[in-house]
Design a protein around this motif. Structure first.
Motif, PDB file in Angstrom:
ATOM      1  N   PHE A 303     -32.197  20.954  24.862  1.00 19.73           N
ATOM      2  CA  PHE A 303     -31.501  22.212  25.100  1.00 19.73           C
ATOM      3  C   PHE A 303     -30.470  22.009  26.209  1.00 19.73           C
ATOM      4  N   VAL A 304     -29.301  22.586  26.034  1.00 19.00           N
ATOM      5  CA  VAL A 304     -28.279  22.544  27.090  1.00 19.00           C
ATOM      6  C   VAL A 304     -27.615  23.908  27.184  1.00 19.00           C
ATOM      7  N   THR A 305     -27.037  24.177  28.334  1.00 19.20           N
ATOM      8  CA  THR A 305     -26.200  25.366  28.477  1.00 19.20           C
ATOM      9  C   THR A 305     -24.742  24.949  28.315  1.00 19.20           C
ATOM     10  N   ASP A 306     -23.846  25.936  28.331  1.00 21.52           N
ATOM     11  CA  ASP A 306     -22.449  25.627  28.015  1.00 21.52           C
ATOM     12  C   ASP A 306     -21.768  24.803  29.096  1.00 21.52           C
ATOM     13  N   GLY A 307     -22.419  24.600  30.245  1.00 24.64           N
ATOM     14  CA  GLY A 307     -21.860  23.678  31.222  1.00 24.64           C
ATOM     15  C   GLY A 307     -21.773  22.263  30.693  1.00 24.64           C
ATOM     16  N   VAL A 308     -22.620  21.930  29.707  1.00 18.69           N
ATOM     17  CA  VAL A 308     -22.580  20.606  29.081  1.00 18.69           C
ATOM     18  C   VAL A 308     -21.520  20.563  27.988  1.00 18.69           C
ATOM     19  N   THR A 309     -21.603  21.471  27.046  1.00 14.59           N
ATOM     20  CA  THR A 309     -20.707  21.421  25.888  1.00 14.59           C
ATOM     21  C   THR A 309     -19.271  21.766  26.246  1.00 14.59           C
ATOM     22  N   GLU A 310     -19.050  22.459  27.365  1.00 15.23           N
ATOM     23  CA  GLU A 310     -17.698  22.819  27.767  1.00 15.23           C
ATOM     24  C   GLU A 310     -17.161  21.940  28.884  1.00 15.23           C
ATOM     25  N   ALA A 311     -17.892  20.889  29.242  1.00 16.52           N
ATOM     26  CA  ALA A 311     -17.395  19.943  30.242  1.00 16.52           C
ATOM     27  C   ALA A 311     -16.203  19.187  29.657  1.00 16.52           C
ATOM     28  N   ALA A 334     -36.049   4.295  22.631  1.00 10.34           N
ATOM     29  CA  ALA A 334     -36.937   4.828  23.671  1.00 10.34           C
ATOM     30  C   ALA A 334     -36.267   5.921  24.484  1.00 10.34           C
ATOM     31  N   ARG A 335     -34.973   6.105  24.320  1.00 10.35           N
ATOM     32  CA  ARG A 335     -34.273   7.157  25.064  1.00 10.35           C
ATOM     33  C   ARG A 335     -34.607   8.546  24.552  1.00 10.35           C
ATOM     34  N   THR A 336     -35.411   8.647  23.506  1.00 14.11           N
ATOM     35  CA  THR A 336     -35.869   9.972  23.076  1.00 14.11           C
ATOM     36  C   THR A 336     -36.899  10.557  24.037  1.00 14.11           C
ATOM     37  N   ASP A 337     -37.424   9.749  24.952  1.00 14.53           N
ATOM     38  CA  ASP A 337     -38.320  10.272  25.982  1.00 14.53           C
ATOM     39  C   ASP A 337     -37.587  11.363  26.762  1.00 14.53           C
ATOM     40  N   PRO A 338     -38.206  12.527  26.995  1.00 16.91           N
ATOM     41  CA  PRO A 338     -37.496  13.635  27.648  1.00 16.91           C
ATOM     42  C   PRO A 338     -36.840  13.277  28.970  1.00 16.91           C
ATOM     43  N   ARG A 339     -37.520  12.513  29.806  1.00 14.21           N
ATOM     44  CA  ARG A 339     -36.948  12.173  31.103  1.00 14.21           C
ATOM     45  C   ARG A 339     -35.722  11.283  30.962  1.00 14.21           C
ATOM     46  N   ARG A 340     -35.820  10.284  30.110  1.00 16.33           N
ATOM     47  CA  ARG A 340     -34.678   9.391  29.917  1.00 16.33           C
ATOM     48  C   ARG A 340     -33.536  10.103  29.211  1.00 16.33           C
ATOM     49  N   LEU A 341     -33.875  10.995  28.309  1.00 16.76           N
ATOM     50  CA  LEU A 341     -32.839  11.725  27.581  1.00 16.76           C
ATOM     51  C   LEU A 341     -32.070  12.646  28.521  1.00 16.76           C
ATOM     52  N   VAL A 342     -32.796  13.361  29.369  1.00 17.87           N
ATOM     53  CA  VAL A 342     -32.128  14.263  30.313  1.00 17.87           C
ATOM     54  C   VAL A 342     -31.239  13.479  31.272  1.00 17.87           C
ATOM     55  N   ARG A 343     -31.744  12.359  31.782  1.00 15.87           N
ATOM     56  CA  ARG A 343     -30.923  11.544  32.681  1.00 15.87           C
ATOM     57  C   ARG A 343     -29.668  11.045  31.991  1.00 15.87           C
ATOM     58  N   ARG A 344     -29.808  10.642  30.732  1.00 17.96           N
ATOM     59  CA  ARG A 344     -28.657  10.126  29.993  1.00 17.96           C
ATOM     60  C   ARG A 344     -27.592  11.203  29.825  1.00 17.96           C
ATOM     61  N   VAL A 345     -28.005  12.407  29.441  1.00 16.71           N
ATOM     62  CA  VAL A 345     -27.041  13.488  29.250  1.00 16.71           C
ATOM     63  C   VAL A 345     -26.413  13.885  30.583  1.00 16.71           C
ATOM     64  N   ARG A 346     -27.235  13.984  31.625  1.00 16.83           N
ATOM     65  CA  ARG A 346     -26.697  14.326  32.953  1.00 16.83           C
ATOM     66  C   ARG A 346     -25.634  13.327  33.389  1.00 16.83           C
ATOM     67  N   ASP A 347     -25.956  12.046  33.297  1.00 15.82           N
ATOM     68  CA  ASP A 347     -25.000  11.025  33.717  1.00 15.82           C
ATOM     69  C   ASP A 347     -23.748  11.050  32.846  1.00 15.82           C
ATOM     70  N   GLY A 348     -23.931  11.298  31.554  1.00 15.13           N
ATOM     71  CA  GLY A 348     -22.781  11.349  30.660  1.00 15.13           C
ATOM     72  C   GLY A 348     -21.856  12.511  30.973  1.00 15.13           C
ATOM     73  N   VAL A 349     -22.422  13.667  31.269  1.00 19.33           N
ATOM     74  CA  VAL A 349     -21.602  14.841  31.594  1.00 19.33           C
ATOM     75  C   VAL A 349     -20.840  14.619  32.892  1.00 19.33           C
ATOM     76  N   LEU A 350     -21.525  14.109  33.909  1.00 18.11           N
ATOM     77  CA  LEU A 350     -20.859  13.871  35.192  1.00 18.11           C
ATOM     78  C   LEU A 350     -19.769  12.810  35.061  1.00 18.11           C
ATOM     79  N   ARG A 351     -20.035  11.791  34.271  1.00 15.84           N
ATOM     80  CA  ARG A 351     -19.028  10.756  34.069  1.00 15.84           C
ATOM     81  C   ARG A 351     -17.833  11.303  33.288  1.00 15.84           C
ATOM     82  N   HIS A 352     -18.114  12.105  32.257  1.00 14.45           N
ATOM     83  CA  HIS A 352     -17.047  12.643  31.418  1.00 14.45           C
ATOM     84  C   HIS A 352     -16.155  13.604  32.203  1.00 14.45           C
ATOM     85  N   SER A 353     -16.759  14.421  33.056  1.00 11.58           N
ATOM     86  CA  SER A 353     -15.999  15.430  33.796  1.00 11.58           C
ATOM     87  C   SER A 353     -15.506  14.929  35.146  1.00 11.58           C
TER      88      SER A 353
END
Length: 393
Positions: A303-311, A334-353
């Motif tokens: 689940f994400v809020t629009d801060g992710v999809t609108e970055a 193995a990145r389907t693990d919730p902790r690794r998945l959240v970290r991956r999306v967080r890092d991707g959003v910060l890097r993208h924006s």
């Protein structure tokens, strides 16, 4: 929590070294003054020492450097022949500079403590709304991260929670329209209702109805107070994990970003937001429908809020969430693990924006744990035993 505790500016291995730069500057001025000619006296530069301390140290340390600078000035200047001494005028300059530096340090420390106090209150407010979730809570592996667009505010209208109960486990993720304390109040109202209705109500539609009613009541109360945010609403996704059907989930989407089911074999989008946000469903003639969706045991719900999809990046391209997640999972299932998945999306959003978020951002991932829903059983036992309110459930 201890409020108002000032945090040191320079720390190495847990120890403050804010005193070191002024000391190095003091020694440097002394050495330079002795190693330059009599026509280039720089001992008056020692006034920079308490000024530097005022920016990095506490009041008493700054005062100590002010006194040390004044004493050092007298000692070094007196070591020169009388015709080359800087004189009383520069002595007054060093003394006045030290006094002003001590005053500036006192003002700075006071403002820092006030800011830390405000940040601590904001953090406590956020934790009150977004309560910490124990590991494996309600039989779900989960991980979440909240990133405020305003790093100093630390609060916003994004929310999520997991509620176990006798009718299965429910999950709510959402985003209140707007920012500030008004959005936090609305989020707190919705979460409070979700925690009660999610536990007691058997039908997921009834839980959704209770959320809609709570938002309307909240808006009515705000409007009666004359507040300008009386038309506030919230997008949200309400999920139920039925105990009698482990291979499916029930989904009610109030106009929110559709969740992603992320598994080792790919990424798929769950039902989109075919309903209006909470607080506006009367405009569509009723609540959003309940969708029953199959979910494999090895799939994680993201689940994400629009801060992710609108970055956006520099050219203005939106963050490609589904593509990024699919590429990451293909590279490492193995990145389907919730902790690794959240970290991956967080890092991707910060890097993208480039680290510049335009909206508050929440990333939350859950999946069924291998063991049974211990959290639900514990909470049912507490309820049956007349446990006090305000516990973990």
């Amino acid at each position: 929590m201890e409020y108002g505790r000032r945090r040191p500016l320079l720390v190495i291995r847990g120890r403050s070294i804010g005193w070191l730069p002024p000391l190095l500057l003091l020694v440097g001025v002394i050495l330079l003054d002795f190693n330059t000619g009599e026509h280039f006296r720089i001992i008056t530069w020692i006034v920079l020492v308490p000024g530097t301390a005022a920016a990095m140290c506490g009041v008493w340390t700054t005062a100590a450097y002010s006194v040390a600078s004044l004493v050092t000035y007298v000692a070094v200047d007196s070591a020169w022949p009388a015709e080359y001494q800087a004189g009383f005028g520069d002595f007054v300059l060093v003394a006045l500079g030290g006094a002003l530096a001590t005053l500036v340090a006192a003002v700075r420390v006071r403002q820092e403590r006030q800011l830390v106090h405000i940040q601590d209150i904001a953090e406590t407010t956020r934790r009150t709304v977004l309560r910490p979730l124990p590991p494996g809570w309600a039989g779900l592996d989960h991980a979440g991260v909240y990133l405020a667009a305003d790093v100093d505010a630390r609060v916003g209208g994004d929310f999520y929670d997991i509620q176990p109960g006798p009718h299965g486990t429910r999950v709510l993720v959402g985003d209140v329209q707007g920012k500030g304390l008004g959005a936090v109040e609305a989020a707190a109202a919705l979460l409070g209702t979700f925690r009660e209705a999610g536990y007691h109500e058997k039908d997921l539609t009834t839980v959704a109805e209770r959320l809609e009613t709570r938002m309307l009541r909240h808006r009515s109360h705000r409007a009666a107070l004359g507040r300008s945010d009386g038309d506030r609403f919230a997008t949200a996704v309400l999920i139920a994990f039925p105990e009698d059907a482990p291979g499916v989930i029930d989904v009610v989407n109030f106009g929110h970003e559709p969740p992603l089911a992320v598994g080792p074999h790919g990424v798929r989008e769950l039902p989109c937001g075919d309903g209006l946000p909470i607080g506006l469903t009367d405009l569509a003639g009723g609540l959003p429908p309940v969708h029953r969706v199959p979910v494999a045991a090895d799939e994680t719900l993201l689940f994400v809020t629009d801060g992710v999809t609108e970055a956006r990046d520099g050219p203005g391209t939106f963050f490609p969430l589904a593509d990024e997640v699919a590429r990451a999972v293909r590279a490492d299932p193995a990145r389907t693990d919730p902790r690794r998945l959240v970290r991956r999306v967080r890092d991707g959003v910060l890097r993208h924006s480039g680290g510049c978020l335009e909206d508050d951002t929440t990333i939350f991932a859950v999946r069924r744990a291998a063991e049974g829903p211990a959290g639900a059983g514990e909470e049912q036992g507490a309820a049956g035993g007349g446990g006090a309110a305000g516990g973990p459930g």
